[in-house]
Design a protein around this motif. Structure first.
Motif, PDB file in Angstrom:
ATOM      1  N   GLY A 131     -70.962   7.553  15.843  1.00  0.00           N
ATOM      2  CA  GLY A 131     -71.914   6.558  16.322  1.00  0.00           C
ATOM      3  C   GLY A 131     -72.298   5.598  15.216  1.00  0.00           C
ATOM      4  O   GLY A 131     -73.467   5.311  15.004  1.00  0.00           O
ATOM      5  N   GLN A 132     -71.270   5.121  14.481  1.00  0.00           N
ATOM      6  CA  GLN A 132     -71.477   4.236  13.332  1.00  0.00           C
ATOM      7  C   GLN A 132     -72.306   4.947  12.253  1.00  0.00           C
ATOM      8  O   GLN A 132     -73.241   4.399  11.693  1.00  0.00           O
ATOM      9  CB  GLN A 132     -72.141   2.925  13.764  1.00  0.00           C
ATOM     10  N   PHE A 133     -71.946   6.200  12.013  1.00  0.00           N
ATOM     11  CA  PHE A 133     -72.555   7.041  10.972  1.00  0.00           C
ATOM     12  C   PHE A 133     -74.026   7.360  11.274  1.00  0.00           C
ATOM     13  O   PHE A 133     -74.808   7.601  10.353  1.00  0.00           O
ATOM     14  CB  PHE A 133     -72.420   6.376   9.592  1.00  0.00           C
ATOM     15  N   ARG A 134     -74.375   7.426  12.567  1.00  0.00           N
ATOM     16  CA  ARG A 134     -75.760   7.729  12.952  1.00  0.00           C
ATOM     17  C   ARG A 134     -75.955   9.152  13.427  1.00  0.00           C
ATOM     18  O   ARG A 134     -77.069   9.682  13.337  1.00  0.00           O
ATOM     19  CB  ARG A 134     -76.213   6.785  14.078  1.00  0.00           C
ATOM     20  N   PHE A 135     -74.913   9.785  13.989  1.00  0.00           N
ATOM     21  CA  PHE A 135     -75.084  11.080  14.622  1.00  0.00           C
ATOM     22  C   PHE A 135     -75.254  12.192  13.597  1.00  0.00           C
ATOM     23  O   PHE A 135     -74.857  12.070  12.430  1.00  0.00           O
ATOM     24  CB  PHE A 135     -73.888  11.388  15.520  1.00  0.00           C
ATOM     25  N   ALA A 136     -75.828  13.305  14.071  1.00  0.00           N
ATOM     26  CA  ALA A 136     -76.141  14.432  13.184  1.00  0.00           C
ATOM     27  C   ALA A 136     -74.903  15.055  12.556  1.00  0.00           C
ATOM     28  O   ALA A 136     -74.998  15.723  11.520  1.00  0.00           O
ATOM     29  CB  ALA A 136     -76.919  15.491  13.958  1.00  0.00           C
ATOM     30  N   SER A 137     -73.746  14.849  13.167  1.00  0.00           N
ATOM     31  CA  SER A 137     -72.503  15.413  12.626  1.00  0.00           C
ATOM     32  C   SER A 137     -72.051  14.713  11.355  1.00  0.00           C
ATOM     33  O   SER A 137     -71.177  15.210  10.636  1.00  0.00           O
ATOM     34  CB  SER A 137     -71.392  15.312  13.680  1.00  0.00           C
ATOM     35  N   THR A 138     -72.629  13.550  11.046  1.00  0.00           N
ATOM     36  CA  THR A 138     -72.268  12.800   9.848  1.00  0.00           C
ATOM     37  C   THR A 138     -72.712  13.570   8.600  1.00  0.00           C
ATOM     38  O   THR A 138     -73.880  13.946   8.479  1.00  0.00           O
ATOM     39  CB  THR A 138     -72.926  11.408   9.850  1.00  0.00           C
ATOM     40  N   SER A 139     -71.793  13.800   7.695  1.00  0.00           N
ATOM     41  CA  SER A 139     -72.097  14.580   6.496  1.00  0.00           C
ATOM     42  C   SER A 139     -71.716  13.803   5.242  1.00  0.00           C
ATOM     43  O   SER A 139     -71.130  12.719   5.302  1.00  0.00           O
ATOM     44  CB  SER A 139     -71.304  15.899   6.525  1.00  0.00           C
ATOM     45  N   ARG A 140     -72.023  14.400   4.102  1.00  0.00           N
ATOM     46  CA  ARG A 140     -71.613  13.807   2.829  1.00  0.00           C
ATOM     47  C   ARG A 140     -70.091  13.670   2.778  1.00  0.00           C
ATOM     48  O   ARG A 140     -69.564  12.650   2.309  1.00  0.00           O
ATOM     49  CB  ARG A 140     -72.110  14.666   1.670  1.00  0.00           C
ATOM     50  N   ARG A 141     -69.394  14.684   3.285  1.00  0.00           N
ATOM     51  CA  ARG A 141     -67.932  14.639   3.312  1.00  0.00           C
ATOM     52  C   ARG A 141     -67.444  13.465   4.154  1.00  0.00           C
ATOM     53  O   ARG A 141     -66.453  12.813   3.809  1.00  0.00           O
ATOM     54  CB  ARG A 141     -67.380  15.950   3.883  1.00  0.00           C
ATOM     55  N   THR A 142     -68.143  13.181   5.254  1.00  0.00           N
ATOM     56  CA  THR A 142     -67.764  12.049   6.109  1.00  0.00           C
ATOM     57  C   THR A 142     -67.759  10.756   5.321  1.00  0.00           C
ATOM     58  O   THR A 142     -66.806   9.964   5.390  1.00  0.00           O
ATOM     59  CB  THR A 142     -68.736  11.923   7.295  1.00  0.00           C
ATOM     60  N   PHE A 143     -68.813  10.530   4.548  1.00  0.00           N
ATOM     61  CA  PHE A 143     -68.907   9.298   3.761  1.00  0.00           C
ATOM     62  C   PHE A 143     -67.873   9.264   2.638  1.00  0.00           C
ATOM     63  O   PHE A 143     -67.296   8.212   2.337  1.00  0.00           O
ATOM     64  CB  PHE A 143     -70.312   9.147   3.186  1.00  0.00           C
ATOM     65  N   LEU A 144     -67.646  10.419   2.015  1.00  0.00           N
ATOM     66  CA  LEU A 144     -66.652  10.465   0.944  1.00  0.00           C
ATOM     67  C   LEU A 144     -65.258  10.127   1.478  1.00  0.00           C
ATOM     68  O   LEU A 144     -64.501   9.372   0.851  1.00  0.00           O
ATOM     69  CB  LEU A 144     -66.636  11.851   0.302  1.00  0.00           C
ATOM     70  N   LEU A 145     -64.925  10.663   2.644  1.00  0.00           N
ATOM     71  CA  LEU A 145     -63.609  10.385   3.224  1.00  0.00           C
ATOM     72  C   LEU A 145     -63.514   8.935   3.693  1.00  0.00           C
ATOM     73  O   LEU A 145     -62.455   8.298   3.566  1.00  0.00           O
ATOM     74  CB  LEU A 145     -63.334  11.342   4.378  1.00  0.00           C
ATOM     75  N   ALA A 146     -64.609   8.397   4.229  1.00  0.00           N
ATOM     76  CA  ALA A 146     -64.604   6.981   4.617  1.00  0.00           C
ATOM     77  C   ALA A 146     -64.355   6.098   3.400  1.00  0.00           C
ATOM     78  O   ALA A 146     -63.618   5.101   3.471  1.00  0.00           O
ATOM     79  CB  ALA A 146     -65.925   6.614   5.291  1.00  0.00           C
ATOM     80  N   ALA A 147     -64.965   6.463   2.273  1.00  0.00           N
ATOM     81  CA  ALA A 147     -64.746   5.701   1.041  1.00  0.00           C
ATOM     82  C   ALA A 147     -63.290   5.803   0.587  1.00  0.00           C
ATOM     83  O   ALA A 147     -62.694   4.812   0.141  1.00  0.00           O
ATOM     84  CB  ALA A 147     -65.688   6.200  -0.053  1.00  0.00           C
ATOM     85  N   GLU A 148     -62.714   6.991   0.695  1.00  0.00           N
ATOM     86  CA  GLU A 148     -61.305   7.161   0.333  1.00  0.00           C
ATOM     87  C   GLU A 148     -60.407   6.296   1.226  1.00  0.00           C
ATOM     88  O   GLU A 148     -59.416   5.718   0.755  1.00  0.00           O
ATOM     89  CB  GLU A 148     -60.905   8.637   0.466  1.00  0.00           C
TER      90      GLU A 148
END
Length: 339
Positions: A170-187
């Motif tokens: 949900g554009q990084f809004r949902f509770a499932s979003t984690s630190r790993r999610t952001f790290l992988l998006a950056a990669e």
């Protein structure tokens, strides 16, 4: 660098070995969304880059707003692959169960080599099951697996994986979003993903008919369970009258969930034959919508689930309200006990 999915390393290596020298079919589910198409395109390109002969298989066409992910990709529909007698190694992605791609593809690929998925209701139906319900998207898992294995993720694959992560969080809004999610998006951005293009293609290209469909949905909203459940219905024939398709329902249910005080939003689609399709969305995982959907032979996540039912809307509506009311009562009782 530490691995993103160390528990899957051995099984993913085994999967790559099983695919060696074989034609690969990356199979997605009916009415594909961003995570499904993103997973198919991304995995297909990663495997092709490693020397595999790969096609994507889906019972439905790539949605209009996801076309930008698929230039140069081969997508086979169900009828096409049923006529194709070649021996494929099937890898199912973003499918909570074997039949999610349709019964005919289930027969065509009776024993998939692998399933990669993040649905809580997935119990494992393939030879190798890479399932992690703690991940925000199947594209998150696939990105981590590819990077962990040192496989090349080109710009198109990165764009596809990023799209799946963006839509399922949900554009990084949902509770499932984690630190790993952001790290992988950056990669993925390092690999060539371009967030402005993804945002434009997904959210700035709505058709006039989609807005009319939204009007119809909003006008139908009803509050249930003391205002904690909001349900809207799209009647049979609405797609024809608005010049839209089922694809245009994407995101509508979020308007019901977004209302202050509402815990669960629901979209019910009535079909001409009297059957119904329902999408359920909750603000918190405690409402276990996967379990609610399972009562109607559906499934999904704790906060997002769906179902298809060969039953009249009126009977289904009453049963759904009863199931949601019971779950809300359980959650409230658990909350009081905790206090």
């Amino acid at each position: 660098m530490n691995k993103f999915y160390p528990a899957f390393s051995a099984d993913f290596a085994r999967l790559l070995a099983r695919l060696a020298g074989r034609k690969v079919a990356v199979v997605g589910h009916a009415r594909p969304d961003g995570d499904c198409i993103g997973s198919q395109v991304g995995l297909a390109r990663v495997l092709a880059g490693a020397g595999h002969d790969v096609v994507c298989v889906n019972p439905d066409a790539v949605p209009r707003r996801l076309d930008f992910l698929a230039p140069g990709m081969t997508f086979l529909r169900t009828d096409e692959v049923l006529k194709d007698n070649r021996d494929y190694a099937a890898v199912f992605v973003d499918c909570a169960d074997h039949a999610r791609a349709g019964d005919r593809l289930k027969v065509r690929f009776p024993r998939p080599v692998a399933a990669v998925d993040h649905h809580l209701s997935n119990v494992g139906f393939a030879e190798i099951n890479l399932v992690d319900s703690g991940s925000a998207a199947t594209c998150e898992i696939l990105t981590g697996l590819a990077l962990d294995a040192g496989l090349k993720v080109d710009a198109q694959a990165a764009q596809a994986f990023y799209t799946g992560i963006l839509t399922d969080t949900g554009q990084f809004r949902f509770a499932s979003t984690s630190r790993r999610t952001f790290l992988l998006a950056a990669e993925l951005m390092t690999c060539g993903a371009h967030p402005p293009e993804v945002g434009f293609e997904l959210y700035e290209r709505e058709s006039p008919g989609k807005l009319v469909l939204l009007q119809r949905y909003l006008a139908s909203l009803r509050m249930e369970c003391g205002g904690r459940v909001c349900i809207g219905t799209l009647p049979a024939g609405v797609f024809e009258s608005t010049g839209t398709t089922a694809e245009d329902t994407e995101g509508l249910v979020d308007y019901a969930r977004a209302i202050d005080g509402v815990d669960v939003g629901v979209l019910i689609e009535e079909r001409p034959d009297g059957t119904v399709k329902a999408s359920l969305r909750a603000k918190e995982a405690v409402y276990r919508l996967d379990q609610i959907a399972a009562q109607f032979n559906g499934g999904g996540h704790a906060c997002a689930a769906g179902l298809n039912l060969k039953q009249g809307t009126e009977t289904f509506y009453a049963r759904l309200i009863a199931a949601l009311a019971k779950q809300i009562a359980i959650v409230d009782a658990q909350g009081k006990a905790a206090r």
